[in-house]
Design an enzyme around this catalytic site. Structure first.
Site, PDB file in Angstrom:
ATOM      1  N   PHE A   1      -2.988   6.542  11.520  1.00 27.96           N
ATOM      2  CA  PHE A   1      -1.907   5.582  11.788  1.00 27.96           C
ATOM      3  C   PHE A   1      -2.464   4.164  11.840  1.00 27.96           C
ATOM      4  O   PHE A   1      -2.334   3.439  12.811  1.00 27.96           O
ATOM      5  CB  PHE A   1      -1.222   5.946  13.111  1.00 27.96           C
ATOM      6  CG  PHE A   1       0.191   5.432  13.244  1.00 27.96           C
ATOM      7  CD1 PHE A   1       1.202   5.938  12.449  1.00 27.96           C
ATOM      8  CD2 PHE A   1       0.514   4.468  14.199  1.00 27.96           C
ATOM      9  CE1 PHE A   1       2.512   5.486  12.576  1.00 27.96           C
ATOM     10  CE2 PHE A   1       1.823   4.014  14.340  1.00 27.96           C
ATOM     11  CZ  PHE A   1       2.815   4.526  13.532  1.00 27.96           C
ATOM     12  N   GLY A   2      -3.103   3.790  10.731  1.00 25.76           N
ATOM     13  CA  GLY A   2      -3.489   2.387  10.564  1.00 25.76           C
ATOM     14  C   GLY A   2      -2.284   1.660   9.979  1.00 25.76           C
ATOM     15  O   GLY A   2      -1.143   2.120  10.083  1.00 25.76           O
TER      16      GLY A   2
ATOM     17  N   ILE B   1      -1.259   1.265   6.882  1.00 29.20           N
ATOM     18  CA  ILE B   1      -0.481   1.955   5.839  1.00 29.20           C
ATOM     19  C   ILE B   1       0.281   3.133   6.441  1.00 29.20           C
ATOM     20  O   ILE B   1       1.469   3.326   6.161  1.00 29.20           O
ATOM     21  CB  ILE B   1      -1.390   2.387   4.661  1.00 29.20           C
ATOM     22  CG1 ILE B   1      -2.029   1.147   4.029  1.00 29.20           C
ATOM     23  CG2 ILE B   1      -0.588   3.165   3.615  1.00 29.20           C
ATOM     24  CD1 ILE B   1      -3.066   1.433   2.952  1.00 29.20           C
TER      25      ILE B   1
ATOM     26  N   THR C   1      -2.697   9.438  -0.525  1.00 26.22           N
ATOM     27  CA  THR C   1      -2.955   8.130  -1.143  1.00 26.22           C
ATOM     28  C   THR C   1      -4.146   7.454  -0.456  1.00 26.22           C
ATOM     29  O   THR C   1      -4.302   6.242  -0.556  1.00 26.22           O
ATOM     30  CB  THR C   1      -1.717   7.200  -1.058  1.00 26.22           C
ATOM     31  OG1 THR C   1      -1.321   7.091   0.314  1.00 26.22           O
ATOM     32  CG2 THR C   1      -0.559   7.705  -1.886  1.00 26.22           C
ATOM     33  N   SER C   2      -4.963   8.256   0.266  1.00 28.85           N
ATOM     34  CA  SER C   2      -6.081   7.641   0.993  1.00 28.85           C
ATOM     35  C   SER C   2      -7.359   7.737   0.155  1.00 28.85           C
ATOM     36  O   SER C   2      -7.598   6.876  -0.691  1.00 28.85           O
ATOM     37  CB  SER C   2      -6.242   8.283   2.376  1.00 28.85           C
ATOM     38  OG  SER C   2      -6.527   9.670   2.278  1.00 28.85           O
TER      39      SER C   2
ATOM     40  N   GLU D   1     -13.228  11.750  -8.203  1.00 27.29           N
ATOM     41  CA  GLU D   1     -12.551  10.774  -9.046  1.00 27.29           C
ATOM     42  C   GLU D   1     -13.521  10.137 -10.045  1.00 27.29           C
ATOM     43  O   GLU D   1     -14.626   9.773  -9.637  1.00 27.29           O
ATOM     44  CB  GLU D   1     -11.970   9.704  -8.114  1.00 27.29           C
ATOM     45  CG  GLU D   1     -10.782   9.000  -8.666  1.00 27.29           C
ATOM     46  CD  GLU D   1     -10.054   8.227  -7.565  1.00 27.29           C
ATOM     47  OE1 GLU D   1      -9.798   8.790  -6.486  1.00 27.29           O
ATOM     48  OE2 GLU D   1      -9.763   7.060  -7.822  1.00 27.29           O
TER      49      GLU D   1
ATOM     50  N   HIS E   1      -4.905   6.766  -9.071  1.00 29.87           N
ATOM     51  CA  HIS E   1      -5.298   5.816  -8.015  1.00 29.87           C
ATOM     52  C   HIS E   1      -4.603   4.456  -8.194  1.00 29.87           C
ATOM     53  O   HIS E   1      -5.263   3.430  -8.399  1.00 29.87           O
ATOM     54  CB  HIS E   1      -6.829   5.648  -7.985  1.00 29.87           C
ATOM     55  CG  HIS E   1      -7.333   5.181  -6.656  1.00 29.87           C
ATOM     56  ND1 HIS E   1      -8.535   5.566  -6.129  1.00 29.87           N
ATOM     57  CD2 HIS E   1      -6.780   4.353  -5.723  1.00 29.87           C
ATOM     58  CE1 HIS E   1      -8.720   4.993  -4.951  1.00 29.87           C
ATOM     59  NE2 HIS E   1      -7.654   4.237  -4.683  1.00 29.87           N
TER      60      HIS E   1
ATOM     61  N   GLY F   1      -2.223   3.231  -5.946  1.00 27.23           N
ATOM     62  CA  GLY F   1      -1.514   2.916  -4.697  1.00 27.23           C
ATOM     63  C   GLY F   1      -1.180   1.437  -4.547  1.00 27.23           C
ATOM     64  O   GLY F   1      -0.073   1.077  -4.134  1.00 27.23           O
TER      65      GLY F   1
HETATM   66  C1  GLV Z   1      -7.578   1.314  -2.766  1.00 27.75           C
HETATM   67  O1  GLV Z   1      -7.709   2.495  -2.694  1.00 27.75           O
HETATM   68  C2  GLV Z   1      -8.188   0.402  -1.850  1.00 27.75           C
HETATM   69  O2  GLV Z   1      -8.918   0.844  -0.961  1.00 27.75           O
HETATM   70  O3  GLV Z   1      -7.965  -0.806  -2.003  1.00 27.75           O
END
Ligand code: GLV
Length: 363
Positions: free
Chosen positions: A174-175, A177, A255-256, A286, A304, A306
């Site tokens: 829970f940062g 994002i 998405t982390s 990746e 990737h 995001g």
């Molecule tokens: C993307 O994944 C970022 O960390 O900026």
């Protein structure tokens, strides 16, 4: 010059910045306007290899890398003249931060500007995987839509839907994002459960979610979204054991960072119907994907992206460049993530290096 006194600020025109791949022009323009000598690795679309990076890092004052560049202790130690690393990413698992701090190298990132963009993409994956959007699109393109039917491409509700039950969104981490993802859940009338490794205080203060332990979140959630940084503790945080306790209708979104999930175990869980679907923007190895993942119809797979909106990537480039310029001047970078470095002797020695001073007069 008196012993221990800082040399006069070197003109930036003598200082060098190495950008490891093309970034939006707003960033490189800002660097160039300062008078610094900017080199952008072109590499015909490829990232610099380890030996290219080693040569570059040893011959620049500030490095501006992307998240694809691995900067380990050995590489950082090969650059005694380096004044900082301005990462063009919010995440910084590509950099050995303790080693950088010990060596006196400030490291910065590009937080905040990508929060909402990444939260949007998380929701695109959540809805896309839950409602089988990509599968349905493929179905159309293949010309398979011949007759409408009430059983066609049934997915999982995000809002209360036909059974009227509010769905549970489980957020791990829970940062900024994670919190932005939780905010959006209000529009879908969801219950939000959060497991935050940093403790429940931030979750409670937000008024958006209920803090729970990981086991409860895994068991109760209809959708699970990952928002933790990749560290030695979060690597494979979601593995076979965690997937086994999820609902068979659960949708997992990541998405982390890819390695937060044991991707081989995920393939098994998706294939066997242990969970319903996954929406992934990041991968354990990746850009490679674990064998079997791409063949599964119940996945939405993105490369990737995001933070990949035009305005956000531009803002990230400007932030990275702003950090790099501060580092070139030997000043604290606005988004430094190892600020303790500025108190240490190792940093002081770097900004006072006689060869750095000489270099500024003999470019
Ligand atoms: C993307 O994944 C970022 O960390 O900026």
């Amino acid at each position: 010059m008196v012993e221990g006194e800082l040399p006069p600020a070197a003109p930036l025109m003598a200082r060098r910045v190495f950008v490891t791949r093309p970034i939006p022009a707003a960033g490189t323009d800002l660097l160039a306007a300062s008078g610094a000598r900017v080199t952008v690795w072109s590499g015909r679309g490829d990232a610099p290899r380890a030996d290219d990076l080693r040569a570059a890092i040893a011959a620049t004052d500030v490095l501006l890398p992307l998240l694809t560049e691995e900067l380990d202790a050995d590489l950082l130690a090969a650059a005694p003249q380096l004044l900082g690393v301005a990462n063009h990413a919010a995440g910084h698992d590509n950099i050995d931060l303790p080693a950088a701090t010990e060596l006196g190298i400030p490291v910065s990132n590009t937080p905040d500007v990508l929060t909402e963009t990444t939260a949007d993409l998380t929701w695109a994956l959540l809805l896309g995987a839950g409602r089988r959007i990509v599968e349905a699109d493929r179905f159309m393109r293949l010309g398979n839509y011949r007759l409408w039917g009430p059983q066609l491409l049934l997915g999982e509700d995000v809002s209360p839907g036909g059974d009227g039950r509010r769905k549970n969104l489980g957020i791990i981490g829970f940062g900024r994002i994670g919190e932005a993802v939780a905010r959006r859940a209000r529009g879908f009338d969801m219950n939000v459960l959060v497991h935050h490794p940093g403790g429940p205080e931030r979750v409670m203060a937000s008024g958006l979610a209920q803090p729970v332990d990981l086991a409860t979140l895994l068991r109760e959630s209809d959708f699970i979204s990952l928002h933790v940084p990749l560290t030695s503790t979060t690597r494979h945080m979601i593995g076979a054991d965690e997937l086994r306790v999820m609902k068979p209708t659960a949708v997992l979104v990541n998405t982390s960072r890819g390695a937060v999930v044991d991707e081989a175990a995920l393939v098994v869980a998706l294939r066997s119907g242990q969970i319903a679907a996954a929406g992934l923007d990041v991968y354990e190895h990746e850009p490679a994907m674990t064998a079997g993942l791409a063949e599964l119809p119940n996945t939405v797979l993105l490369p990737h992206v995001g933070s990949a909106s035009r305005s956000t990537r531009e803002a990230m480039a400007v932030i990275a460049a702003t950090n790099a310029l501060a580092m070139l001047r030997g000043e604290p970078a606005p988004h430094c993530i190892n600020a303790a470095v500025y108190q240490g002797d190792a940093f002081a020695r770097r900004v006072r290096r006689p060869d750095a001073d000489a270099r500024s007069h003999n470019p």
